[in-house]
Write an enzyme that holds these catalytic residues in place. Sequence first.
Site, short mmCIF file in Angstrom:
data_model
loop_
_atom_site.label_atom_id
_atom_site.label_comp_id
_atom_site.label_asym_id
_atom_site.label_seq_id
_atom_site.Cartn_x
_atom_site.Cartn_y
_atom_site.Cartn_z
N LYS A 106 0.83 -1.20 0.00
CA LYS A 106 0.00 0.00 0.00
C LYS A 106 0.86 1.26 0.00
O LYS A 106 0.52 2.26 -0.64
CB LYS A 106 -0.95 -0.04 1.19
CG LYS A 106 -2.03 -1.13 1.03
CD LYS A 106 -2.70 -1.54 2.32
CE LYS A 106 -3.64 -2.70 2.10
NZ LYS A 106 -4.23 -3.23 3.34
N GLN B 191 -4.30 -1.99 9.87
CA GLN B 191 -4.08 -3.28 9.23
C GLN B 191 -4.52 -4.41 10.15
O GLN B 191 -4.08 -4.50 11.29
CB GLN B 191 -2.59 -3.43 8.87
CG GLN B 191 -2.27 -4.70 8.11
CD GLN B 191 -2.97 -4.77 6.76
OE1 GLN B 191 -2.95 -3.81 5.99
NE2 GLN B 191 -3.61 -5.89 6.47
N ASP C 162 -10.75 2.64 4.59
CA ASP C 162 -10.95 1.20 4.40
C ASP C 162 -12.41 0.80 4.56
O ASP C 162 -12.79 -0.32 4.21
CB ASP C 162 -10.08 0.43 5.40
CG ASP C 162 -9.62 -0.91 4.86
OD1 ASP C 162 -9.63 -1.10 3.63
OD2 ASP C 162 -9.24 -1.78 5.67
#
Length: 294
Positions: free
Chosen positions: A60, A104, A127
Site C-alpha cells: 500500500k 491493518q 478502508d
Amino acid sequence: MSEQTERKATLLDGTATARAIRAEIAEAVRAFKQERGIVPHLAAVLIGDNPASETYVAMKQKACGWVGMESSVHRLPSDTTQEEAEALVERLNADPHVHGILVQHPLPKHLHETAVLDKVSVEKDIDGISRMSLGALVNGEPAFPACTPAGIIELLDRYRIPIEGKHAVVVGRSIILGKPMALLLLNRNATVTICHSRTPNLAEQTRQADILVAAVGRAEMITGDMIRPGAVVIDAGYNRVEGRSGDVGDVHFESAAQVASYITPVPGGVGPMTIAMLLRNTLLAAMGNYPATK
C-alpha cells in the site's frame, strides 16, 4: 485447444483497469497539490509482527508512491494494550496532515479489533470497515465503502456491465467483503441473495445469478455446473492449496470460464482493484469529499 475446451468468458482485467484508475488518481493528486498545496496522506497502523500484514502495508505504501501521495506506518509492538492502540488512532484522527487511516488487520488476539477500528473517524476511514461506515452503507449515507466490494462495483462499471435489475448472488458473509458487497449491489438496485458455506443446495441458488460474487474463502468451491450460462462471475477469493504454486480463487476457473459471459482471474482480477479504491478513497478524504455509498 479444441472448440469444446476453449474459454468463452471475457476476462475482467483488474490489473489493467486498476492501472488506468491509478493514472487518473495521479493526475488528480497533482492538480490538487497545485491548487491547494496539499498532498493526500495515508497513515497505516501496524500492530504486532505479522509477516503478511507487513507485506500488505508495504504494498500500500508503494501504491501511494505511484500516485504521488504521502504514506506513513505507525508501528506498535505485539504486547500493545487496548488503550495504547486506541490512543494512536485518536492521535491520527486529530492530525490535520493525515487524511486517511488504515488499521491493518488482523490485530493481536488480545485486542478488541472492532473497538480499535471504531475509533477511526468516518471522514478518515478509507478502508470503510468501522461500524459507523458500515452503518452508513446500510442507510445509503455518505461514507467510504469497503475497498474490495467498491473495487468490484468499479470493475463492473468500467466494463459497462449493468447492475440495476439484475439478480446478484453473493457467496460469503464476512464483514469486510460479503456483507458490504451485498449492500453495495442492493444500493445499485440489484436483487440480492446472500449465501455461504452452510447454505443448503448452494448450486440451486448460484445458478439463479446474473452476477455471481464468490467470497467464501474456499478454494475452487464454485464450479462451472453451479453457474447459469451467461452469468458474470466475480472471484474475490485468494487461497493457498498445498502442492500448487500461486493463489487459487473460490471459483474453478477453467470450468466456470466455459459458462460465464465475464469472469475475473485470480490473480489479476479483484486484488488490484482493492488497492486502487484505497488510493481513491484517500484522495477523496483529503478533498473532504467522501462519497455516498450507493
